[in-house]
Design an enzyme around this catalytic site. Structure first.
Site, short mmCIF file in Angstrom:
data_model
loop_
_atom_site.label_atom_id
_atom_site.label_comp_id
_atom_site.label_asym_id
_atom_site.label_seq_id
_atom_site.Cartn_x
_atom_site.Cartn_y
_atom_site.Cartn_z
N ARG A 1 -23.40 12.59 -29.32
CA ARG A 1 -24.84 12.64 -29.12
C ARG A 1 -25.57 11.58 -29.95
NH1 ARG A 1 -22.75 17.55 -28.26
NH2 ARG A 1 -23.62 18.72 -26.53
N HIS B 1 -22.76 11.08 -24.63
CA HIS B 1 -21.62 10.43 -23.95
C HIS B 1 -22.03 9.31 -23.00
CE1 HIS B 1 -19.11 13.27 -25.82
NE2 HIS B 1 -18.91 14.15 -24.85
N HIS C 1 -11.65 11.52 -23.33
CA HIS C 1 -12.08 12.92 -23.38
C HIS C 1 -11.09 13.83 -22.65
CE1 HIS C 1 -14.83 16.27 -23.59
NE2 HIS C 1 -15.75 15.53 -24.15
N SER C 2 -9.79 13.56 -22.79
CA SER C 2 -8.79 14.43 -22.15
C SER C 2 -8.79 15.79 -22.83
CB SER C 2 -7.40 13.81 -22.26
OG SER C 2 -7.32 12.67 -21.41
N TYR C 3 -8.59 16.83 -22.02
CA TYR C 3 -8.44 18.20 -22.50
C TYR C 3 -6.96 18.53 -22.43
CZ TYR C 3 -13.49 19.07 -21.62
OH TYR C 3 -14.87 19.05 -21.61
N ASP D 1 -16.42 22.30 -32.20
CA ASP D 1 -17.03 21.20 -31.47
C ASP D 1 -17.49 20.23 -32.54
OD1 ASP D 1 -19.60 20.99 -28.84
OD2 ASP D 1 -18.19 19.53 -29.67
N GLU E 1 -10.97 13.79 -29.66
CA GLU E 1 -11.64 12.54 -29.29
C GLU E 1 -11.74 11.61 -30.51
OE1 GLU E 1 -15.40 13.82 -27.38
OE2 GLU E 1 -14.38 15.75 -27.32
C1 G6D Z 1 -20.38 19.94 -24.78
O1 G6D Z 1 -20.86 19.82 -27.13
C2 G6D Z 1 -19.83 19.62 -26.15
C3 G6D Z 1 -19.36 18.21 -26.23
O2 G6D Z 1 -18.73 17.97 -27.48
C4 G6D Z 1 -18.37 17.94 -25.10
O3 G6D Z 1 -17.96 16.60 -25.16
C5 G6D Z 1 -19.04 18.24 -23.77
O4 G6D Z 1 -19.48 19.58 -23.73
C6 G6D Z 1 -18.07 18.04 -22.61
O5 G6D Z 1 -21.59 19.25 -24.59
#
Ligand code: G6D
Length: 347
Positions: free
Chosen positions: A80, A105, A179-181, A252, A312
């Site tokens: 952010r 982002h 931003h892979s999960y 987060d 990340e």
């Molecule tokens: C939410 O706060 C989170 C972020 O960190 C994340 O990257 C996003 O969802 C996908 O906004």
């Protein structure tokens, strides 16, 4: 080593292709030229079963309409930026605000939402895809024509390397990440609550109700943010600590890494899968998909909270508003280069 290319879909009559890199040990990385999105990473479990270990969709529409940045390269600036505004060399720039009053982002149409040029280089022991994109002066409110190259390299040592490189013709901001999960259970069989994580970090950034860094750096000691000796994700999810609560029960948060070649380990005892990350980035954001939208079809599995977690690697978010943070300013005479290596193995 093998690479295949297939049509994945189209966006405004422009084709989107999926590339699959496969090494001689069966490890596969699939990715799109749209957002450099990693759609699949296939690795073996302790029984030799090859399964996917990242969250993703099977169609381009889902990625465009509802993806929470699954697998995407994020930029110009990850994280952010408070108020979607910053001052640089005496000028104030106003960005697109896509997260309440803040910019997240890279904005409404960030790097995750554009089609990149792709060039493949095949070697005996490694395959490389180089994605290129020029972000024009003023795009999403950022100054400068920014030439970005992202390399995905897979080799026969089961290493996957992401290298970010950028140059600009005007001073600007740049802070990319992927931003892979991840979900090491294999084909999203289980959530990540029983995953274990080890991070070489003694400090993390306090965040406020808008999930922005306050500027305060907190010690991890005696908290569920201390991953130096390894800890299960579920401990942060069930924690009553205010920092875990304000993000919707979990993490987060930005961890400041202890060195410029810090190691991050993620492992899942049941499958035996282990991921080792090495990065020259100064920080890593751990996001445990606390409020992942329910009910999206992810390769036949319905999405839900804690189904994946993100690591990340990046410069800390909102760095432009915190002089004490490493800075994300890129000047014309500089070349930005950063590498993160992911090594897949069994514990
Ligand atoms: C939410 O706060 C989170 C972020 O960190 C994340 O990257 C996003 O969802 C996908 O906004």
């Amino acid at each position: 080593m093998k690479v295949t290319k297939k049509l994945f879909g189209e966006i405004n009559w422009e084709n989107v292709y999926e590339y699959t890199l496969k090494n001689d040990k069966g490890i596969e990385i699939s990715c799109l030229d749209y957002g450099c999105v990693i759609t699949k990473i296939v690795t073996p479990d302790r029984h030799g079963k090859y399964e996917n270990i990242v969250l993703g969709f099977e169609d381009i529409e889902s990625y465009r309409e509802k993806s929470p940045y699954f697998g995407a390269v994020v930029g110009r600036v990850a994280g952010r930026i408070k108020g979607g505004e910053f001052e640089l060399e005496g000028r104030t720039y106003t960005l697109a605000n896509n997260d309440g009053k803040n910019h997240l982002h890279g904005g409404v149409k960030g790097f995750n939402d554009v089609i990149w040029e792709a060039e493949i280089t095949e070697g005996e022991d490694e395959i490389k895809i180089e994605f290129s994109y020029t972000s024009l002066d003023g795009e999403e409110g950022y100054p400068g024509n920014l030439d970005v190259k992202v390399e995905y390299i897979l080799n026969n040592d089961n290493e996957f390397i992401i290298q970010y490189k950028a140059e600009t013709d005007k001073t600007t901001l740049f802070n990319p990440t992927n931003h892979s999960y991840f979900n090491l259970s294999g084909n999203l069989k289980r959530d990540v609550l029983e995953h274990s994580l080890k991070v070489d970090s003694s400090k993390f950034l306090e965040i406020d109700e808008e999930l922005l860094p306050t500027g305060k750096v907190l010690e991890v000691s005696d908290t569920v943010f201390d991953f130096r000796k390894g800890r299960k994700i579920k401990e942060g999810v069930s924690s009553n600590y205010i920092q875990n609560k304000i993000v919707g029960q979990g993490y987060d948060h930005t961890f400041i890494l202890n060195s410029n070649n810090s190691e991050i380990l993620l492992w899942d005892e049941e499958s035996g899968r282990k991921l080792v990350m090495n990065t020259d980035a100064p920080a890593v954001v751990l996001y445990t998909s606390n409020q992942l939208e329910e009910g999206m079809d992810l390769y036949g599995v319905s999405s839900r909270s804690y189904l994946g977690l993100c690591l990340e690697t990046q410069i800390p978010p909102d760095a432009i508003h915190h002089e004490s943070f490493p800075d994300c300013i890129l000047r014309p005479e500089e070349i930005f280069i950063s590498r993160t290596k992911y090594t897949f193995s069994l514990e």
